[in-house]
Design a protein around this motif. Sequence first.
Motif, PDB file in Angstrom:
ATOM      1  N   TRP A 426       0.832  -1.204   0.000  1.00  0.00           N
ATOM      2  CA  TRP A 426       0.000   0.000   0.000  1.00  0.00           C
ATOM      3  C   TRP A 426       0.870   1.260   0.000  1.00  0.00           C
ATOM      4  N   ALA A 427       1.975   1.224   0.741  1.00  0.00           N
ATOM      5  CA  ALA A 427       2.871   2.387   0.779  1.00  0.00           C
ATOM      6  C   ALA A 427       3.463   2.657  -0.601  1.00  0.00           C
ATOM      7  N   LYS A 428       3.866   1.610  -1.304  1.00  0.00           N
ATOM      8  CA  LYS A 428       4.426   1.783  -2.653  1.00  0.00           C
ATOM      9  C   LYS A 428       3.367   2.320  -3.611  1.00  0.00           C
ATOM     10  N   TYR A 429       2.140   1.845  -3.451  1.00  0.00           N
ATOM     11  CA  TYR A 429       1.044   2.317  -4.297  1.00  0.00           C
ATOM     12  C   TYR A 429       0.777   3.803  -4.051  1.00  0.00           C
ATOM     13  N   ARG A 430       0.763   4.209  -2.795  1.00  0.00           N
ATOM     14  CA  ARG A 430       0.489   5.611  -2.452  1.00  0.00           C
ATOM     15  C   ARG A 430       1.606   6.546  -2.903  1.00  0.00           C
ATOM     16  N   ASN A 431       2.825   6.039  -2.954  1.00  0.00           N
ATOM     17  CA  ASN A 431       3.976   6.891  -3.260  1.00  0.00           C
ATOM     18  C   ASN A 431       4.155   7.171  -4.751  1.00  0.00           C
ATOM     19  N   GLN A 432       3.418   6.475  -5.609  1.00  0.00           N
ATOM     20  CA  GLN A 432       3.589   6.690  -7.037  1.00  0.00           C
ATOM     21  C   GLN A 432       2.803   7.920  -7.508  1.00  0.00           C
ATOM     22  N   VAL A 433       3.236   8.477  -8.617  1.00  0.00           N
ATOM     23  CA  VAL A 433       2.503   9.545  -9.298  1.00  0.00           C
ATOM     24  C   VAL A 433       2.027   8.966 -10.624  1.00  0.00           C
ATOM     25  N   THR A 434       0.718   8.872 -10.804  1.00  0.00           N
ATOM     26  CA  THR A 434       0.140   8.180 -11.949  1.00  0.00           C
ATOM     27  C   THR A 434      -0.091   9.134 -13.128  1.00  0.00           C
ATOM     28  N   ASP A 435      -0.264   8.550 -14.311  1.00  0.00           N
ATOM     29  CA  ASP A 435      -0.603   9.335 -15.497  1.00  0.00           C
ATOM     30  C   ASP A 435      -1.917  10.081 -15.290  1.00  0.00           C
ATOM     31  N   SER A 436      -2.849   9.463 -14.588  1.00  0.00           N
ATOM     32  CA  SER A 436      -4.139  10.096 -14.332  1.00  0.00           C
ATOM     33  C   SER A 436      -3.956  11.372 -13.502  1.00  0.00           C
ATOM     34  N   GLU A 437      -3.084  11.305 -12.504  1.00  0.00           N
ATOM     35  CA  GLU A 437      -2.826  12.491 -11.687  1.00  0.00           C
ATOM     36  C   GLU A 437      -2.174  13.609 -12.504  1.00  0.00           C
ATOM     37  N   LEU A 438      -1.230  13.225 -13.342  1.00  0.00           N
ATOM     38  CA  LEU A 438      -0.570  14.229 -14.187  1.00  0.00           C
ATOM     39  C   LEU A 438      -1.572  14.881 -15.129  1.00  0.00           C
ATOM     40  N   ALA A 439      -2.460  14.054 -15.709  1.00  0.00           N
ATOM     41  CA  ALA A 439      -3.441  14.590 -16.658  1.00  0.00           C
ATOM     42  C   ALA A 439      -4.415  15.553 -15.990  1.00  0.00           C
ATOM     43  N   SER A 440      -4.790  15.246 -14.751  1.00  0.00           N
ATOM     44  CA  SER A 440      -5.811  16.059 -14.084  1.00  0.00           C
ATOM     45  C   SER A 440      -5.252  17.245 -13.314  1.00  0.00           C
ATOM     46  N   THR A 441      -3.960  17.222 -12.986  1.00  0.00           N
ATOM     47  CA  THR A 441      -3.420  18.190 -12.049  1.00  0.00           C
ATOM     48  C   THR A 441      -2.292  19.055 -12.599  1.00  0.00           C
TER      49      THR A 441
END
Length: 445
Positions: A426-441
């Motif tokens: 879960w920690a590794k999952y939370r620490n990533q920056v996803t393409d979806s986040e980049l697209a929206s933010t």
Amino acid sequence: MERQQDSVLRQVEEANVDYIRLWFTDVVGTLKSVVISPTDLETAFDEGLGIDGSTIEGLTRTYESDMLLAPDPSTFRILPEYDSTGTTGVMMSDVLTPDGEPAASDPRGVLKRALERAERMGLEFFTHPEIEFYLFEKPWRRGEPLQPIDDGGYFDYVQRPTANNYRRELISQLESMNIHVEYSHHEGGPGQNEVDLRYADALATADNILTMRAMTKKVAHSMGQVATFMPKPIVDQPGSGMHTHLSLFQNGKNVFHEPGAEYGLSKTARHFIAGLLRHAPEYSVITNQFVNSYKRLWGKQEAPSFICWGHNNRSALVRVPYHKPTKGTSSRVEFRGLDSAANPYLAFAVLLGAGIAGIEGEYDLPEGAEDTVWDLTDRERRAMGIEPLPSDLYRALDSFEDSELMAEILGEEVFEFIIRNKHDEWAKYRNQVTDSELASTFNAV
């Protein structure tokens, strides 16, 4: 056991077997293999084969690394055309401590202990899995789209020769290993397939699932394809579940069946279902062990997201399938929450343990839900007493950590390892920056 060992030794000699693979799993359910020669097999039967358990996920702690593999002769099979180097036999193995005691961290041992507890109650546990998986043209690579081998849908007859022949070849190889397939078909997603194994006792079923997974990937590789049991590999397509039918027998009689009762369900069956429902949040991290698992559960498309049961309700966590009134031995419950990436040893152990807790505690079974639960409003679900399953791995882990029942069923070592392992995931999952986040933010402010 000695007679079975002699039988295996004869089979190895008569079939001119060149190598023996001893299979076992780590706590996650990844298949592990050690190869020995036939000349060392008798010694492995008598004394076990030493391995360094500290290198296997969750198997043991570094300071107590020595372990033994004890091959189970009842599981011996010859692998069909495994490679060009010779004939290969395979056996599932139990993991033992150096003094010959069952290792507390061995997933196969966890299931065996759960079955032994049921046996002390005079009960036998049988399972029948429906295993879904996807076939792709090539391995996944970062940044490249997945390419399913076909665009077929549910029960479609796919014309493309490689896709059409795949299941035929897989079933042929499984049957040659005495793993019986009830039926198979194309599933709802492009390149998605389902293979249903015939009813068997839970330990044999778990062994067969691991063998089936290995053969599924082997046959795919031989055809230039790639198979995956990932719960949700494609965002807008169905996930891969492993709906599993469960039943309990006592002295050859199906204790889930009661003639004349609603749906033919006995009180024992109703208590068992109630146990599955009450403890669902606690065992979810076992039946759905990855971050990705919850994208299947909460992706609709017949995956159960809510804790309820029903008869004709395919959105329910537990379903009571129809059976002919004259066939009482067919009374069973279908658990729909399990996905194809679960460790079957641990999953069957916790489902059996939750059901037995319901029997021993005489849990009351709530009213069944015959509506499609997904179509109800939150208010309607609350009025019916229907709670959601954990919506992500973190929430599932939170329920798991507080469960005395899970700690009891799995044992301290496996229980504690899962907590550490899943917190890390879960920690590794939370620490990533996803393409979806980049697209929206990225350009949002």
